[in-house]
Design a protein around this motif. Sequence first.
Motif, PDB file in Angstrom:
ATOM      1  N   LYS A   9      36.370 -25.441  15.593  1.00  0.00           N
ATOM      2  CA  LYS A   9      35.162 -25.931  16.154  1.00  0.00           C
ATOM      3  C   LYS A   9      34.954 -25.879  18.041  1.00  0.00           C
ATOM      4  O   LYS A   9      34.233 -25.323  18.444  1.00  0.00           O
ATOM      5  CB  LYS A   9      34.618 -27.685  15.975  1.00  0.00           C
ATOM      6  N   ILE A  10      36.167 -26.227  18.314  1.00  0.00           N
ATOM      7  CA  ILE A  10      36.520 -25.899  19.885  1.00  0.00           C
ATOM      8  C   ILE A  10      36.274 -24.723  20.356  1.00  0.00           C
ATOM      9  O   ILE A  10      35.852 -24.177  21.059  1.00  0.00           O
ATOM     10  CB  ILE A  10      37.559 -26.787  20.358  1.00  0.00           C
ATOM     11  N   LEU A  11      37.214 -23.993  19.490  1.00  0.00           N
ATOM     12  CA  LEU A  11      37.442 -22.431  19.705  1.00  0.00           C
ATOM     13  C   LEU A  11      36.003 -21.867  19.678  1.00  0.00           C
ATOM     14  O   LEU A  11      35.657 -20.906  20.382  1.00  0.00           O
ATOM     15  CB  LEU A  11      38.399 -21.818  18.726  1.00  0.00           C
ATOM     16  N   HIS A  12      35.238 -22.199  18.648  1.00  0.00           N
ATOM     17  CA  HIS A  12      33.835 -21.684  18.302  1.00  0.00           C
ATOM     18  C   HIS A  12      32.952 -21.981  19.584  1.00  0.00           C
ATOM     19  O   HIS A  12      32.254 -20.944  20.199  1.00  0.00           O
ATOM     20  CB  HIS A  12      33.289 -22.041  17.182  1.00  0.00           C
ATOM     21  N   ILE A  64      21.477 -22.329  19.607  1.00  0.00           N
ATOM     22  CA  ILE A  64      22.499 -22.935  20.071  1.00  0.00           C
ATOM     23  C   ILE A  64      22.295 -24.548  19.887  1.00  0.00           C
ATOM     24  O   ILE A  64      21.237 -24.868  20.478  1.00  0.00           O
ATOM     25  CB  ILE A  64      22.930 -22.435  21.456  1.00  0.00           C
ATOM     26  N   PRO A  65      23.144 -25.385  19.279  1.00  0.00           N
ATOM     27  CA  PRO A  65      22.939 -26.596  19.536  1.00  0.00           C
ATOM     28  C   PRO A  65      23.254 -27.403  20.769  1.00  0.00           C
ATOM     29  O   PRO A  65      24.125 -27.928  20.908  1.00  0.00           O
ATOM     30  CB  PRO A  65      23.638 -27.385  18.300  1.00  0.00           C
ATOM     31  N   TRP A  66      22.132 -27.338  21.798  1.00  0.00           N
ATOM     32  CA  TRP A  66      22.335 -27.605  23.224  1.00  0.00           C
ATOM     33  C   TRP A  66      22.897 -29.031  23.351  1.00  0.00           C
ATOM     34  O   TRP A  66      23.581 -29.255  24.276  1.00  0.00           O
ATOM     35  CB  TRP A  66      20.948 -27.246  23.989  1.00  0.00           C
ATOM     36  N   ASP A  67      22.239 -29.986  22.590  1.00  0.00           N
ATOM     37  CA  ASP A  67      22.656 -31.326  22.743  1.00  0.00           C
ATOM     38  C   ASP A  67      23.956 -31.552  22.619  1.00  0.00           C
ATOM     39  O   ASP A  67      24.604 -32.662  23.182  1.00  0.00           O
ATOM     40  CB  ASP A  67      21.735 -32.181  21.983  1.00  0.00           C
ATOM     41  N   VAL A  68      24.917 -30.693  21.712  1.00  0.00           N
ATOM     42  CA  VAL A  68      26.438 -30.947  21.552  1.00  0.00           C
ATOM     43  C   VAL A  68      27.062 -30.174  22.160  1.00  0.00           C
ATOM     44  O   VAL A  68      28.203 -30.107  22.073  1.00  0.00           O
ATOM     45  CB  VAL A  68      26.372 -31.207  20.089  1.00  0.00           C
ATOM     46  N   TRP A  69      26.513 -28.701  22.553  1.00  0.00           N
ATOM     47  CA  TRP A  69      27.405 -27.762  23.025  1.00  0.00           C
ATOM     48  C   TRP A  69      28.026 -28.072  24.340  1.00  0.00           C
ATOM     49  O   TRP A  69      27.257 -28.676  25.312  1.00  0.00           O
ATOM     50  CB  TRP A  69      26.575 -26.535  23.108  1.00  0.00           C
ATOM     51  N   PRO A  70      29.313 -27.944  24.852  1.00  0.00           N
ATOM     52  CA  PRO A  70      30.364 -27.415  23.713  1.00  0.00           C
ATOM     53  C   PRO A  70      31.047 -28.102  23.057  1.00  0.00           C
ATOM     54  O   PRO A  70      32.213 -27.645  22.769  1.00  0.00           O
ATOM     55  CB  PRO A  70      31.079 -26.656  25.023  1.00  0.00           C
ATOM     56  N   ASN A  71      30.885 -29.444  22.778  1.00  0.00           N
ATOM     57  CA  ASN A  71      31.662 -30.340  22.052  1.00  0.00           C
ATOM     58  C   ASN A  71      31.994 -30.018  20.842  1.00  0.00           C
ATOM     59  O   ASN A  71      31.081 -29.586  19.957  1.00  0.00           O
ATOM     60  CB  ASN A  71      31.057 -31.734  22.247  1.00  0.00           C
TER      61      ASN A  71
END
Length: 146
Positions: free
Chosen positions: A6-9, A139-146
């Motif tokens: 998930k972090i890599l993605h 892109i799920p902006w509320d959680v990106w890049p977590n």
Amino acid sequence: MYSTIKILHSYWAYLVLLVLILATVNALYKFFAKKEFEAKDFRINLFTLIVSHIQLLIGLLLYFVSPRLSLFSELGMGEVMKDAVNRLYLVEHPVINILAVVLITIGYSKHKKKLTSKPKFKTIAVFYTLAVILFLSRIPWDVWPN
């Protein structure tokens, strides 16, 4: 394993967007400025293709190791589609981003068949711009890049 992928993605997505926007702006600028297509332009477009395909592979791996995937069997498709967050992660994000990678691939393939600079830049500009729009829309902006 899931958290590492998930972090890599998430962080690879920065590279994809950066390179894709660079390739798009380059194509638009050189199209309107009537510049000649050079080896550097070819390399930028190829690198965009490569990093987007790597992101697709990482994303598919993430999708199939995700704990969310079991929600299809637990809740059913109808319940997944009713929940905006699950729908985003399980349906919209993967489908739209696969479409964006397909557009990048088509644009890259079509531009290689063009013989002159202007049609090459136009093809890249059109397909890569559509891909940027699709990527940015899911892109799920509320959680990106977590």
